[in-house]
Design an enzyme around this catalytic site. Structure first.
Site, PDB file in Angstrom:
ATOM      1  N   HIS A 247       0.805  -1.205   0.000  1.00  0.00           N
ATOM      2  CA  HIS A 247       0.000   0.000   0.000  1.00  0.00           C
ATOM      3  C   HIS A 247       0.843   1.262   0.000  1.00  0.00           C
ATOM      4  O   HIS A 247       0.316   2.353   0.026  1.00  0.00           O
ATOM      5  CB  HIS A 247      -0.947   0.031   1.192  1.00  0.00           C
ATOM      6  CG  HIS A 247      -2.240  -0.638   0.885  1.00  0.00           C
ATOM      7  ND1 HIS A 247      -2.491  -1.926   1.234  1.00  0.00           N
ATOM      8  CD2 HIS A 247      -3.328  -0.208   0.216  1.00  0.00           C
ATOM      9  CE1 HIS A 247      -3.692  -2.265   0.809  1.00  0.00           C
ATOM     10  NE2 HIS A 247      -4.221  -1.252   0.177  1.00  0.00           N
TER      11      HIS A 247
ATOM     12  N   ARG B 146     -15.313  -3.086   0.560  1.00  0.00           N
ATOM     13  CA  ARG B 146     -15.190  -1.667   0.283  1.00  0.00           C
ATOM     14  C   ARG B 146     -15.206  -1.484  -1.224  1.00  0.00           C
ATOM     15  O   ARG B 146     -14.986  -2.434  -1.974  1.00  0.00           O
ATOM     16  CB  ARG B 146     -13.908  -1.087   0.876  1.00  0.00           C
ATOM     17  CG  ARG B 146     -12.640  -1.623   0.234  1.00  0.00           C
ATOM     18  CD  ARG B 146     -11.399  -1.034   0.878  1.00  0.00           C
ATOM     19  NE  ARG B 146     -11.211   0.362   0.514  1.00  0.00           N
ATOM     20  CZ  ARG B 146     -10.250   0.797  -0.313  1.00  0.00           C
ATOM     21  NH1 ARG B 146      -9.412  -0.048  -0.865  1.00  0.00           N
ATOM     22  NH2 ARG B 146     -10.128   2.073  -0.585  1.00  0.00           N
TER      23      ARG B 146
ATOM     24  N   TYR C 124      -2.081  10.470  -9.156  1.00  0.00           N
ATOM     25  CA  TYR C 124      -1.919   9.086  -8.721  1.00  0.00           C
ATOM     26  C   TYR C 124      -2.787   8.136  -9.545  1.00  0.00           C
ATOM     27  O   TYR C 124      -2.366   7.036  -9.901  1.00  0.00           O
ATOM     28  CB  TYR C 124      -2.277   8.978  -7.231  1.00  0.00           C
ATOM     29  CG  TYR C 124      -2.332   7.562  -6.744  1.00  0.00           C
ATOM     30  CD1 TYR C 124      -1.173   6.771  -6.683  1.00  0.00           C
ATOM     31  CD2 TYR C 124      -3.538   6.990  -6.351  1.00  0.00           C
ATOM     32  CE1 TYR C 124      -1.221   5.475  -6.250  1.00  0.00           C
ATOM     33  CE2 TYR C 124      -3.591   5.676  -5.913  1.00  0.00           C
ATOM     34  CZ  TYR C 124      -2.435   4.928  -5.866  1.00  0.00           C
ATOM     35  OH  TYR C 124      -2.495   3.632  -5.438  1.00  0.00           O
TER      36      TYR C 124
END
Ligand code: FES
Lengths: 315, 339
Positions: free
Chosen positions: B195, B225, B318
Site C-alpha cells: 500500500h 469496500r 496518482y
C-alpha cells in the site's frame, strides 16, 4: 465482534490430575474447520458476573464435528477455570466465539520446534495433525509435572514417536533449552506455549544467540490476574464503572454494555487498546511498547488495570 | 431478475464490451457524496445482500461472465505469471475452492452444482462446460493447480493473503484485471509495503488501523469496500506488465469521444477469512461503465461532475487522469450546469 455460537458439552474427561478436557459439539448447524493454533473464547455465566476466557482448540483442525479444549484448574484464578471444573457438566450448553488465530505456524519454516509447558501443550495438539498431513519436519519438547499436568503423553507418543521429547520434572532431568536451540538447523521456527518463565528463557536465549525475532513465536495469554478495585470514568458515554478486584476492566465495561473490540483477552492481540485521559495505569499486556506504556495514554483493558483509584478513559 | 451471461465480448482490440440497461442499473456507483474523500470505508458484507444487487452473493456472477473468463484465459496464455501460489499457500487455495464452490452452487444452482461424498467432490460448471471429480485437499487430483483451476471460474481477481507476525502477505493470487498493479511485483510483500504508494493515506494512520481491523476479521463475517479509478476504453487488463498496450490510450481522449472512451472502473473488494489456513481472501471484482452509459442516470452524472471538480491534484496524478481530466470535466459540466 464475532457472532456467538451455542454449543453442547458432549463429553468431559480428566486428562491429567489438574486438567479436564471438554468436547464441544454444535447445538445447530456445523462448526467451521479451523487453522492450527486457533482459540475460542468461552463465555461463562457465573453467579454475579460473566467470565470470558480464551482456550486453544486441541482437536484436529479438519474435523468440524467437534471442538475440544483443555482447562487447567488454576489456584489463583478469578473463577474461570474453577467454573469450568466445578460448574460445567456433560449435557450443558455453553456460548463460544468462532475460532480466531493468533498463533499460526509459519509454513515457510524449514523445521518447526515446539516448546510446551504443562497445559501449554494444547495449541500443538492442533498443529501436529496438519504438520503430519503436510509432511513437515517438526519436534516437540514437552515439559510438565506428572503430579499435575502432562496430558496426552501416551497419545502423542503413539502419534509422533521419536519426535516427542518429554521432561517430567518429578522424574527426569530438565530440558536443555540452549542445547536444543543450538542444534536447530538454519530456517527453524520456534513455538512456545507455557508459563512466562519458559517463554522468557527461550526468547532471551534467542536474543543472545542472534535468532531472528520473526522465527520465535509464542503464545502468552493466560487469564487476567486479579488486582486492586478501581473506578473507571468514561468520557464519551458518561458512565462511571466500578471494577472489582476479580474482574478485568474489559469485563466490567462489557457488563455495563460498553463494547470494546477484543480477540485474545490476554493482552497480546492489540484489539482492545483504549485511550486514557487521566490516572495511573498498571500495564500488564504484551502489546504496547515500553514507550507507549510510559506515555500513560492508552491501556489494554483486557488485562491492565489502574494503579490509582480512578482511571479516566476517552471512550 | 439477474441477467444470464451473454456471448463473449472483448476487453481489448475492438472493445465490443457493452452494458445492458439492467447492468447499468445495478452498477455499484461509488460516490456517496459530492466531494471525494479518501477513506478506507470498510463495511460488513452481510450476505445475502439486496436481491439482484452486486452485493447479493459472495461471488457476483453477471452478464459478463463468459467474456471475463475468456479474457482471463487470454491474459494467462500471454503471461502465466499472472497466477501464482507459493508452496505454503496450498491449503489456502483449497479454502478458496471450498468457499467458491459451496457458495456458487447455492447461489446459482442453474449454473453450478457441487456434490460431496466425503472428500470426493464433483463440481459442474455448466456455463464453461466443466465437470470434474477430485479429492478435496489433494491438488494432484485437479486438472490444473488449485488457484488457476478455480480462479478461471470466478469473475474478479483473487488474492490470498497469508497472515503472520500481525501482518498480511500476498502469497497467492490470480490477477488478470488489475488497476495498474502487479502480482509479480507485490507477491510476498506485506500489507504496508503494497500500500506504500497511495498518497494522502499514510499520514492519517489509516493503514495501521486498517491492518489491525483486517487481521481480526473472523470467519464467516466478510467485509467490503469500493475502490475506483478511470480507464480508457473497456480495458480489463491495465497492469504494469502490459502498460505499453494501454499507456498511450490516455492521449486519445478528445471532447468528441470522451463519452465513449472514458470508463468509470469500480472495484468491489471483499475480504473473507479462510477457516483452515487462516489466510484472508481478497477478491477484487471489477465493473466498467462508459461515461455515456453513466450519464443516463442524471444523479450520477451530476455527482460525477462534482467529484471530478473537487478531486485533489495528488489523486488526479496518482490515478493517472492528468492528461484528460480537463476534457472530462468540461464534458461533464453539461449535466450539472448550476455547478
Ligand atoms: S483483547 Fe487482545 S490485547 Fe486485549
Amino acid at each position: 465482534m464475532s457472532a456467538a455460537m451455542k454449543v453442547h458439552v458432549s463429553a468431559i474427561r480428566k486428562v491429567a490430575p489438574t486438567i479436564k478436557e471438554f468436547t464441544l459439539t454444535p447445538v445447530d448447524g456445523e462448526f467451521f474447520p479451523f487453522s492450527p493454533g486457533s482459540h475460542i473464547v468461552v463465555e461463562m455465566q457465573a453467579d454475579s458476573k460473566t467470565i470470558r476466557n480464551a482456550y486453544s482448540l486441541l482437536s484436529d483442525p479438519m474435523d468440524n464435528r467437534q471442538y475440544r479444549i483443555a482447562v487447567r484448574l488454576q489456584p489463583e484464578s478469578r473463577g474461570g477455570s474453577d467454573f469450568m471444573h466445578q460448574e460445567v457438566h456433560e449435557g450443558d450448553e455453553l456460548t463460544i466465539t468462532p475460532p480466531n488465530n493468533l498463533f499460526s505456524p509459519d509454513w515457510r519454516a524449514k523445521k518447526h520446534v515446539f516448546f510446551a509447558g504443562g497445559v501449554g501443550i494444547t495449541p500443538f495438539m492442533s498443529y501436529i495433525p496438519e504438520m503430519l498431513r503436510r509432511g513437515a519436519d517438526f519436534e516437540l519438547h514437552y515439559m510438565y509435572r506428572s503430579t499435575q499436568t502432562g496430558a496426552y503423553v501416551e497419545a502423542l507418543r503413539n502419534l509422533i514417536g521419536e519426535r516427542l521429547h518429554t521432561y517430567d520434572s518429578i522424574t527426569s532431568s530438565r530440558a536443555e533449552i540452549a542445547d536444543i536451540m543450538a542444534h536447530c538447523p538454519q530456517g527453524t521456527h520456534l513455538y512456545i506455549c507455557g508459563p512466562e518463565s519458559l517463554i522468557d528463557t527461550v526468547r532471551y536465549r534467542g536474543q543472545q544467540t542472534g535468532w531472528p525475532a520473526s522465527h520465535i513465536h509464542y503464545e502468552a495469554f493466560a487469564a487476567p490476574k486479579p488486582g486492586k478495585p478501581f473506578v473507571a470514568e468514561l468520557k464519551k458515554s458518561g458512565k462511571t464503572i466500578y471494577v472489582p478486584e476479580d474482574q478485568s476492566l474489559l469485563e466490567a465495561l462489557e457488563a455495563n454494555e460498553v463494547e470494546i473490540p477484543n480477540l485474545c483477552r490476554g493482552g497480546v492481540c492489540g484489539q482492545c487498546m483504549s485511550p486514557v485521559l487521566d490516572g495511573d495505569i498498571e500495564h500488564r499486556d504484551e502489546f504496547l511498547s515500553e514507550k507507549e506504556k510510559s506515555g500513560n495514554r492508552c491501556i489494554m483493558p483486557c488485562v491492565s488495570r489502574a494503579k490509582s483509584s480512578r482511571l479516566h478513559l476517552d471512550i | 431478475m439477474r441477467l444470464a451471461p451473454k456471448p463473449v465480448q472483448t476487453f481489448r482490440d475492438d472493445f465490443t464490451y457493452t452494458n445492458s440497461d439492467e447492468a447499468i442499473k445495478r452498477f455499484p456507483f461509488p460516490f456517496p457524496e459530492d466531494e471525494y474523500m479518501y477513506s478506507v470505508n470498510i463495511e460488513p458484507h452481510t450476505l445475502p445482500g439486496p436481491e439482484g444487487s452486486v452485493y447479493e452473493h459472495l461471488f457476483d456472477i453477471d452478464e459478463h461472465y463468459l467474456s471475463e473468463m475468456a479474457e482471463r484465459k487470454q491474459v494467462l496464455a500471454e503471461n502465466p505469471k499472472r497466477c501464482l501460489a507459493m508452496d505454503h499457500m496450498d491449503l489456502a487455495c483449497w479454502d478458496f475452492i471450498d468457499r467458491a464452490m459451496t457458495t456458487m452452487s447455492q447461489d446459482y444452482p442453474n449454473y453450478f452444482t457441487l456434490e460431496k461424498d466425503g472428500e470426493h467432490w464433483t463440481w459442474e460448471n455448466k456455463l464453461l462446460g466443466i465437470k470434474d471429480t477430485f479429492t478435496f485437499g489433494d491438488s494432484r487430483t485437479l486438472p490444473q493447480p488449485p488457484m488457476e483451476y478455480m480462479g478461471c471460474q470466478v469473475q474478479g481477481d483473487i488474492a490470498l493473503l497469508d497472515q503472520r507476525d500481525n501482518d498480511l502477505f500476498m502469497d497467492a493470487g490470480i490477477i488478470t484485471c488489475p488497476a495498474d498493479w502487479s502480482l509479480a511485483f507485490d507477491a510476498g510483500m506485506s500489507f504496508s509495503q503494497w500500500h506504500g504508494p497511495v498518497p494522502l493515506a499514510h499520514e492519517a494512520g489509516i493503514f495501521e488501523r486498517a491492518l489491525k481491523y483486517l487481521t481480526a476479521i473472523p470467519v464467516d463475517q466478510p467485509v467490503r469496500r469500493l475502490n475506483w479509478t478511470l480507464t480508457i476504453n473497456a480495458r480489463m487488463d491495465t497492469s504494469p506488465e502490459t502498460y505499453p498496450n494501454w499507456g498511450t490510450d490516455r492521449d486519445s481522449v478528445t471532447p468528441e469521444n470522451v463519452g465513449e472512451k472514458v470508463y468509470l472502473r469500480v472495484e468491489l473488494q471483499v475480504l473473507d477469512r479462510m477457516p483452515r489456513s487462516n489466510a484472508l481472501m481478497f477478491s477484487i471484482r471489477t465493473y466498467l461503465i462508459s461515461m455515456n452509459d453513466l450519464v443516463t442516470n442524471p444523479e450520477w452524472a451530476k455527482r460525477m461532475h462534482r467529484v471530478m471538480k473537487t478531486l485533489p491534484e495528488e489523486l488526479i496524478e496518482y490515478k493517472g487522469l492528468t492528461r484528460y481530466h480537463p476534457i472530462l470535466l468540461d464534458w461533464l459540466k453539461q449535466f450539472d450546469l448550476e455547478n
